[in-house]
Design a protein around this motif. Structure first.
Motif, PDB file in Angstrom:
ATOM      1  N   THR A   1       0.814  -1.217   0.000  1.00  0.00           N
ATOM      2  CA  THR A   1       0.000   0.000   0.000  1.00  0.00           C
ATOM      3  C   THR A   1       0.848   1.269   0.000  1.00  0.00           C
ATOM      4  O   THR A   1       0.327   2.359  -0.191  1.00  0.00           O
ATOM      5  CB  THR A   1      -0.935   0.050   1.232  1.00  0.00           C
ATOM      6  OG1 THR A   1      -0.129   0.029   2.405  1.00  0.00           O
ATOM      7  CG2 THR A   1      -1.905  -1.115   1.240  1.00  0.00           C
TER       8      THR A   1
ATOM      9  N   VAL B   1      -5.899   4.604  -1.988  1.00  0.00           N
ATOM     10  CA  VAL B   1      -5.880   3.337  -1.252  1.00  0.00           C
ATOM     11  C   VAL B   1      -7.099   3.305  -0.337  1.00  0.00           C
ATOM     12  O   VAL B   1      -7.320   4.227   0.439  1.00  0.00           O
ATOM     13  CB  VAL B   1      -4.595   3.196  -0.408  1.00  0.00           C
ATOM     14  CG1 VAL B   1      -4.591   1.858   0.318  1.00  0.00           C
ATOM     15  CG2 VAL B   1      -3.363   3.331  -1.279  1.00  0.00           C
TER      16      VAL B   1
ATOM     17  N   LYS C   1      -9.468   0.853   2.396  1.00  0.00           N
ATOM     18  CA  LYS C   1      -9.569  -0.402   3.138  1.00  0.00           C
ATOM     19  C   LYS C   1     -10.953  -1.005   2.909  1.00  0.00           C
ATOM     20  O   LYS C   1     -11.964  -0.311   3.026  1.00  0.00           O
ATOM     21  CB  LYS C   1      -9.327  -0.170   4.630  1.00  0.00           C
ATOM     22  CG  LYS C   1      -9.265  -1.489   5.396  1.00  0.00           C
ATOM     23  CD  LYS C   1      -8.682  -1.335   6.776  1.00  0.00           C
ATOM     24  CE  LYS C   1      -8.495  -2.702   7.416  1.00  0.00           C
ATOM     25  NZ  LYS C   1      -7.889  -2.644   8.722  1.00  0.00           N
TER      26      LYS C   1
ATOM     27  N   TYR D   1      -6.994  -4.390   1.213  1.00  0.00           N
ATOM     28  CA  TYR D   1      -6.925  -3.026   0.690  1.00  0.00           C
ATOM     29  C   TYR D   1      -7.173  -3.034  -0.814  1.00  0.00           C
ATOM     30  O   TYR D   1      -6.779  -3.977  -1.500  1.00  0.00           O
ATOM     31  CB  TYR D   1      -5.564  -2.399   0.990  1.00  0.00           C
ATOM     32  CG  TYR D   1      -5.347  -2.177   2.477  1.00  0.00           C
ATOM     33  CD1 TYR D   1      -5.752  -0.994   3.088  1.00  0.00           C
ATOM     34  CD2 TYR D   1      -4.782  -3.168   3.272  1.00  0.00           C
ATOM     35  CE1 TYR D   1      -5.587  -0.800   4.453  1.00  0.00           C
ATOM     36  CE2 TYR D   1      -4.613  -2.984   4.645  1.00  0.00           C
ATOM     37  CZ  TYR D   1      -5.015  -1.792   5.225  1.00  0.00           C
ATOM     38  OH  TYR D   1      -4.860  -1.605   6.575  1.00  0.00           O
TER      39      TYR D   1
ATOM     40  N   LEU E   1      -2.100  10.153  -0.202  1.00  0.00           N
ATOM     41  CA  LEU E   1      -1.251   9.257   0.573  1.00  0.00           C
ATOM     42  C   LEU E   1      -1.033   9.757   1.989  1.00  0.00           C
ATOM     43  O   LEU E   1      -0.698   8.991   2.881  1.00  0.00           O
ATOM     44  CB  LEU E   1       0.114   9.115  -0.107  1.00  0.00           C
ATOM     45  CG  LEU E   1       0.105   8.325  -1.395  1.00  0.00           C
ATOM     46  CD1 LEU E   1       1.464   8.381  -2.030  1.00  0.00           C
ATOM     47  CD2 LEU E   1      -0.276   6.895  -1.114  1.00  0.00           C
TER      48      LEU E   1
ATOM     49  N   GLY F   1      -3.278  11.085   3.909  1.00  0.00           N
ATOM     50  CA  GLY F   1      -4.426  10.859   4.757  1.00  0.00           C
ATOM     51  C   GLY F   1      -4.642   9.381   5.013  1.00  0.00           C
ATOM     52  O   GLY F   1      -3.889   8.539   4.566  1.00  0.00           O
ATOM     53  N   ARG F   2      -5.668   9.065   5.736  1.00  0.00           N
ATOM     54  CA  ARG F   2      -5.987   7.664   6.000  1.00  0.00           C
ATOM     55  C   ARG F   2      -6.904   7.152   4.908  1.00  0.00           C
ATOM     56  O   ARG F   2      -7.518   7.915   4.197  1.00  0.00           O
ATOM     57  CB  ARG F   2      -6.652   7.570   7.372  1.00  0.00           C
ATOM     58  CG  ARG F   2      -5.720   8.030   8.470  1.00  0.00           C
ATOM     59  CD  ARG F   2      -6.390   7.913   9.810  1.00  0.00           C
ATOM     60  NE  ARG F   2      -6.674   6.531  10.120  1.00  0.00           N
ATOM     61  CZ  ARG F   2      -5.758   5.649  10.533  1.00  0.00           C
ATOM     62  NH1 ARG F   2      -4.519   6.024  10.645  1.00  0.00           N
ATOM     63  NH2 ARG F   2      -6.099   4.431  10.814  1.00  0.00           N
ATOM     64  N   PRO F   3      -7.001   5.838   4.749  1.00  0.00           N
ATOM     65  CA  PRO F   3      -7.862   5.315   3.705  1.00  0.00           C
ATOM     66  C   PRO F   3      -9.332   5.662   3.953  1.00  0.00           C
ATOM     67  O   PRO F   3      -9.745   5.819   5.093  1.00  0.00           O
ATOM     68  CB  PRO F   3      -7.641   3.801   3.787  1.00  0.00           C
ATOM     69  CG  PRO F   3      -7.065   3.552   5.121  1.00  0.00           C
ATOM     70  CD  PRO F   3      -6.314   4.784   5.499  1.00  0.00           C
TER      71      PRO F   3
END
Lengths: 96, 371
Positions: A51, A67, A69, A74, A91, A93-95
């Motif tokens: 990822t 990306v 989840k 993923y 990238l 930030g969080r998914p």
């Protein structure tokens, strides 16, 4: 308007670095369609390492990447860079 | 002094194993990937973390020795440097890349549900047991090709105080580490849940190595018990054959652990001895620690519809790793996280073989396995 073609490669459970190698090979073949906006390339992986390695590689090749989840794995989405789209910010930030 | 030296060893190993498995899964701290990704993609992010871990372990082990927390120097089971360690390292390098992970890497991936890692694990047990078939010949080869030196570590060989080599080595490493730290090259984008950055993981793992050295008397290592487990499984089908193999009679470990007043012994034979006490809880702990991490993230899944060539690669790589870990002897974690930080000659030779081996394994994997 013609519907966008989604190419899905399910690499869950496969040996490392299958995800990155297979992605790079596929992008060479599908480059025109993805960069032209007619197609998106989706990779399903359970490999946490991929990822980061896949986005790092494909951003340098001029693609947008996201990306997400999903259930236990993923989904890495590789697409055309569109206006106002800043791939690197995804990238950081969080998914979704 | 402890009346039962095994209690502290078993508890320490189990706790260390749980922590190792958890951290390695969260960081995906795969030593095989460190070498493989550099050779295939010129990506050195993880390799830098490995160098940080080795440098930090070098500092901690030397400080521990200087202030008296580490009394056993060098640690047990290190042998004389010989060509056997270089060849073992090379074979290990090829095997770990084909297996998709080294001995520790396979365990944490197994804990998160990887079926290929389970196959590689069985291959490692098989390779370790296979080594017993030609151990006398290989031991003779090791003696015949031993370097004409004395001493287990480079400082011993040169007759120097370890600090005289450790301090310059750390000063040199610090220059690079500082440069990489300033350039933010120990971190990766935190895309996955619960991610531990490689640099942070390296520091945590070096502390776990120090705890192992202080409380157990040696750094992290597990491969002798792979021979033990392989021998036990082989003994189920051919007990008479296993019983007559010289390798399974040997007791290479004979030491007095820290805080104990009696010596304990262990070897690759099937007995529940010192090797079993040190390594079995570590193995189980790593698998469980990784499983806990994966389950908490909702990422524990078993996938079995995989290309047959990948199953074959995992098995063959596992057998090579098992063989190589006995031929060297020792695995990459033992030598890179434990031996090189004290400049053990055998570990330096292992690394000399490991690098070209990992390069060759990477080429074979990319050409024939991943299609």
């Amino acid at each position: 308007m013609k519907e966008k073609r989604i190419i899905v490669q399910d690499l869950r459970g496969q040996i490392c670095p299958a995800c990155l190698l297979i992605t790079l090979r596929n992008l060479n073949e599908q480059q025109a369609g993805i960069k032209g906006g007619q197609a998106e390339f989706h990779i399903l992986t359970d490999n946490r390492h991929s990822t980061t390695t896949i986005p790092n590689a494909v951003i340098n090749m001029g693609y947008a990447v996201d990306v997400r989840k999903e259930h236990g794995h993923y989904r890495i989405v590789i697409a055309q860079i569109t206006g106002g789209h800043t791939p690197q910010s995804q990238l950081d930030g969080r998914p979704a | 002094m402890l009346s039962d030296p095994y209690l502290l060893i078993v508890v320490t190993s189990a706790v260390l194993g749980l922590a190792l498995g958890f951290i390695m899964h969260r960081a995906d701290f795969c030593v095989t990937a460190m070498f493989r990704d550099y050779f295939l993609f010129r990506d050195a992010t993880l390799l830098r973390a490995l160098l940080l871990l080795m440098a930090c372990s070098m500092l901690l082990f030397e400080l521990g020795r200087q202030i008296g927390l580490i009394r056993i120097y060098p640690f047990p089971l290190l042998g004389a440097p010989s060509l056997a360690s270089v060849l073992g390292g090379a074979l290990f390098g090829v095997g770990m890349v084909l297996a998709g992970g080294c001995v520790f890497g396979t365990l944490y991936k197994l804990g998160s549900g990887s079926l290929l890692s389970a196959v590689a694990f069985l291959g490692m047990l098989g390779g370790s047991a296979l080594y017993a078939e030609f151990h006398p010949a290989w031991a003779a080869f090791g003696k015949a090709t031993a370097l004409p030196t004395t001493g287990i570590t480079l400082p011993q060989t040169l007759g120097l105080n370890p600090a005289l080599l450790i301090v310059p080595a750390l000063a040199l490493a610090s220059v690079f580490i500082w440069k990489w730290y300033r350039a933010d090259q120990f971190t990766r984008p935190a895309v996955v849940d619960g991610f531990i950055q490689p640099g942070k993981a390296a520091l945590l793992l070096s502390v776990l190595g120090l705890v192992s050295y202080i409380l157990i008397g040696m750094p992290l290592g597990i491969t002798t018990s792979y021979a033990k487990l392989g021998g036990i499984l082989e003994g189920l089908v051919a007990p008479a054959h296993v019983a007559q193999l010289a390798y399974f009679q040997a007791l290479p470990l004979n030491y007095t652990p820290p805080l104990a007043d009696t010596a304990i012994q262990g070897g690759p034979g099937p007995a529940l001895d010192a090797i079993a006490a040190i390594q079995y809880p570590l193995i189980v702990g790593i698998v469980l620690g990784a499983a806990i991490s994966a389950l908490r993230l909702g990422e524990f899944r078993i996938y079995y519809k995989l290309p047959a060539v990948q199953y074959a690669s995992a098995l063959a790589g596992g057998v090579l790793v098992g063989l190589a870990a006995r031929m060297t002897p020792g695995c990459n974690i033992w030598h890179l996280w434990g031996g090189i930080p004290i400049l053990a000659n055998q570990s330096l030779l292992f690394l000399l073989g490991l690098v070209p081996g990992a390069w060759l394994g990477s080429r074979v994997l990319a050409r024939f396995v991943i299609r």
